[in-house]
Motif scaffolding. Structure first.
Motif, PDB file in Angstrom:
ATOM      1  N   GLU A   1       0.828  -1.208   0.000  1.00 42.93           N
ATOM      2  CA  GLU A   1       0.000   0.000   0.000  1.00 42.93           C
ATOM      3  C   GLU A   1       0.864   1.261   0.000  1.00 42.93           C
ATOM      4  O   GLU A   1       0.565   2.224  -0.717  1.00 42.93           O
ATOM      5  CB  GLU A   1      -0.938  -0.012   1.213  1.00 42.93           C
ATOM      6  CG  GLU A   1      -1.950   1.104   1.225  1.00 42.93           C
ATOM      7  CD  GLU A   1      -2.937   1.043   0.073  1.00 42.93           C
ATOM      8  OE1 GLU A   1      -3.502   2.104  -0.249  1.00 42.93           O
ATOM      9  OE2 GLU A   1      -3.153  -0.033  -0.513  1.00 42.93           O
ATOM     10  N   ILE A   2       1.942   1.254   0.785  1.00 44.44           N
ATOM     11  CA  ILE A   2       2.857   2.408   0.810  1.00 44.44           C
ATOM     12  C   ILE A   2       3.484   2.606  -0.562  1.00 44.44           C
ATOM     13  O   ILE A   2       3.547   3.725  -1.073  1.00 44.44           O
ATOM     14  CB  ILE A   2       3.945   2.219   1.883  1.00 44.44           C
ATOM     15  CG1 ILE A   2       3.335   2.354   3.271  1.00 44.44           C
ATOM     16  CG2 ILE A   2       5.086   3.209   1.701  1.00 44.44           C
ATOM     17  CD1 ILE A   2       4.295   1.974   4.388  1.00 44.44           C
ATOM     18  N   GLN A   3       3.919   1.522  -1.173  1.00 44.82           N
ATOM     19  CA  GLN A   3       4.547   1.617  -2.494  1.00 44.82           C
ATOM     20  C   GLN A   3       3.543   2.108  -3.539  1.00 44.82           C
ATOM     21  O   GLN A   3       3.869   2.922  -4.398  1.00 44.82           O
ATOM     22  CB  GLN A   3       5.136   0.260  -2.920  1.00 44.82           C
ATOM     23  CG  GLN A   3       6.240  -0.264  -2.040  1.00 44.82           C
ATOM     24  CD  GLN A   3       7.351   0.731  -1.788  1.00 44.82           C
ATOM     25  OE1 GLN A   3       7.713   1.525  -2.649  1.00 44.82           O
ATOM     26  NE2 GLN A   3       7.882   0.711  -0.580  1.00 44.82           N
ATOM     27  N   ARG A   4       2.320   1.616  -3.450  1.00 40.63           N
ATOM     28  CA  ARG A   4       1.290   2.032  -4.412  1.00 40.63           C
ATOM     29  C   ARG A   4       1.041   3.536  -4.312  1.00 40.63           C
ATOM     30  O   ARG A   4       0.882   4.228  -5.311  1.00 40.63           O
ATOM     31  CB  ARG A   4      -0.003   1.261  -4.149  1.00 40.63           C
ATOM     32  CG  ARG A   4      -1.069   1.494  -5.220  1.00 40.63           C
ATOM     33  CD  ARG A   4      -2.363   0.789  -4.881  1.00 40.63           C
ATOM     34  NE  ARG A   4      -3.023   1.313  -3.689  1.00 40.63           N
ATOM     35  CZ  ARG A   4      -3.707   2.462  -3.625  1.00 40.63           C
ATOM     36  NH1 ARG A   4      -3.806   3.218  -4.694  1.00 40.63           N
ATOM     37  NH2 ARG A   4      -4.277   2.855  -2.503  1.00 40.63           N
ATOM     38  N   LYS A   5       1.027   4.053  -3.073  1.00 40.41           N
ATOM     39  CA  LYS A   5       0.778   5.479  -2.888  1.00 40.41           C
ATOM     40  C   LYS A   5       1.973   6.331  -3.302  1.00 40.41           C
ATOM     41  O   LYS A   5       1.798   7.481  -3.697  1.00 40.41           O
ATOM     42  CB  LYS A   5       0.418   5.768  -1.430  1.00 40.41           C
ATOM     43  CG  LYS A   5      -0.963   5.281  -1.059  1.00 40.41           C
ATOM     44  CD  LYS A   5      -1.301   5.628   0.361  1.00 40.41           C
ATOM     45  CE  LYS A   5      -2.712   5.183   0.695  1.00 40.41           C
ATOM     46  NZ  LYS A   5      -3.095   5.557   2.052  1.00 40.41           N
ATOM     47  N   ASN A   6       3.179   5.795  -3.199  1.00 40.63           N
ATOM     48  CA  ASN A   6       4.381   6.563  -3.519  1.00 40.63           C
ATOM     49  C   ASN A   6       4.731   6.564  -5.001  1.00 40.63           C
ATOM     50  O   ASN A   6       5.467   7.420  -5.454  1.00 40.63           O
ATOM     51  CB  ASN A   6       5.592   6.021  -2.747  1.00 40.63           C
ATOM     52  CG  ASN A   6       5.529   6.399  -1.288  1.00 40.63           C
ATOM     53  OD1 ASN A   6       4.861   7.354  -0.916  1.00 40.63           O
ATOM     54  ND2 ASN A   6       6.213   5.641  -0.463  1.00 40.63           N
TER      55      ASN A   6
ATOM     56  N   ASN B   1       1.327   7.763 -10.996  1.00 43.15           N
ATOM     57  CA  ASN B   1       0.588   7.172 -12.100  1.00 43.15           C
ATOM     58  C   ASN B   1       0.848   8.004 -13.346  1.00 43.15           C
ATOM     59  O   ASN B   1       0.177   9.004 -13.587  1.00 43.15           O
ATOM     60  CB  ASN B   1      -0.911   7.173 -11.804  1.00 43.15           C
ATOM     61  CG  ASN B   1      -1.422   5.820 -11.409  1.00 43.15           C
ATOM     62  OD1 ASN B   1      -0.768   4.825 -11.646  1.00 43.15           O
ATOM     63  ND2 ASN B   1      -2.599   5.804 -10.803  1.00 43.15           N
TER      64      ASN B   1
ATOM     65  N   ASN C   1      11.407   6.351  -6.639  1.00 41.37           N
ATOM     66  CA  ASN C   1      10.004   6.347  -6.256  1.00 41.37           C
ATOM     67  C   ASN C   1       9.651   5.218  -5.278  1.00 41.37           C
ATOM     68  O   ASN C   1       8.581   5.224  -4.698  1.00 41.37           O
ATOM     69  CB  ASN C   1       9.107   6.211  -7.484  1.00 41.37           C
ATOM     70  CG  ASN C   1       9.274   7.377  -8.422  1.00 41.37           C
ATOM     71  OD1 ASN C   1       9.824   7.223  -9.502  1.00 41.37           O
ATOM     72  ND2 ASN C   1       8.824   8.546  -8.000  1.00 41.37           N
TER      73      ASN C   1
END
Length: 167
Positions: A134-139, A142, A157
């Motif tokens: 989840e942290i990686q997805r937010k950081n 897109n 990133n």
């Protein structure tokens, strides 16, 4: 040239294997010692299992010293029993049978404890991996390339996750 290493002063007399037994009373004492150690270890393991199942991992970790000492005593008692097995089989086969039955129960309880600990480990690992994802997805931004493909994020990133075990 082939000198035997001297015994460490840190080893207590209880940690050294006992001499060979030669009387039925010594055989019974050996069996009682092993059963006492197994019972004590089972008590600690059952308590640890209860605490981990309830989510009190920190409190379960406090049992580690007791569990370690009883485990050491168990290993010494098993070694002593192995050394006396032939004598026990001759003098008191029913005692040996009782010990084997008690040990089978002991192993079954250990298996339950190991299953609970493995489950707790898998659950906590799954939680940490989920939080990290989840942290990686937010950081990760897109973005898309000129051809309309999703852009691959660079190493700057990706933020590592650090976990404090002291909490």
């Amino acid at each position: 040239m082939n000198q035997r290493p001297q015994a460490s002063p840190a080893l207590s007399p209880a940690s050294a294997p006992a001499r060979a037994i030669s009387t039925p009373a010594e055989a019974r004492k050996l069996a009682e010692d092993l059963m006492d150690v197994m019972s004590g270890l089972l008590g600690i393991i059952e308590r640890e299992t209860e605490l981990v199942r309830a989510g009190n991992v920190r409190e379960a970790m406090r049992l580690e010293d007791q569990k370690g000492e009883l485990s050491r005593r168990y290993m010494v008692a098993v070694e002593n029993l192995k050394n006396a097995q032939k004598y026990l089989a001759q003098v008191s086969p029913e005692l040996l049978t009782t010990l084997r039955r008690h040990h089978d129960t002991f192993r079954a309880m250990l298996q339950i404890n190991l299953t609970v600990l493995a489950t707790a480990h898998a659950v906590s690992e799954g939680i940490v991996r989920g939080v990290n994802a989840e942290i990686q997805r937010k950081n990760i931004p897109n973005t898309y390339t000129a051809s309309g493909q999703r852009a691959v994020p660079g190493p700057r990133n990706i933020t590592p996750l650090s976990v404090s075990r002291s909490l």
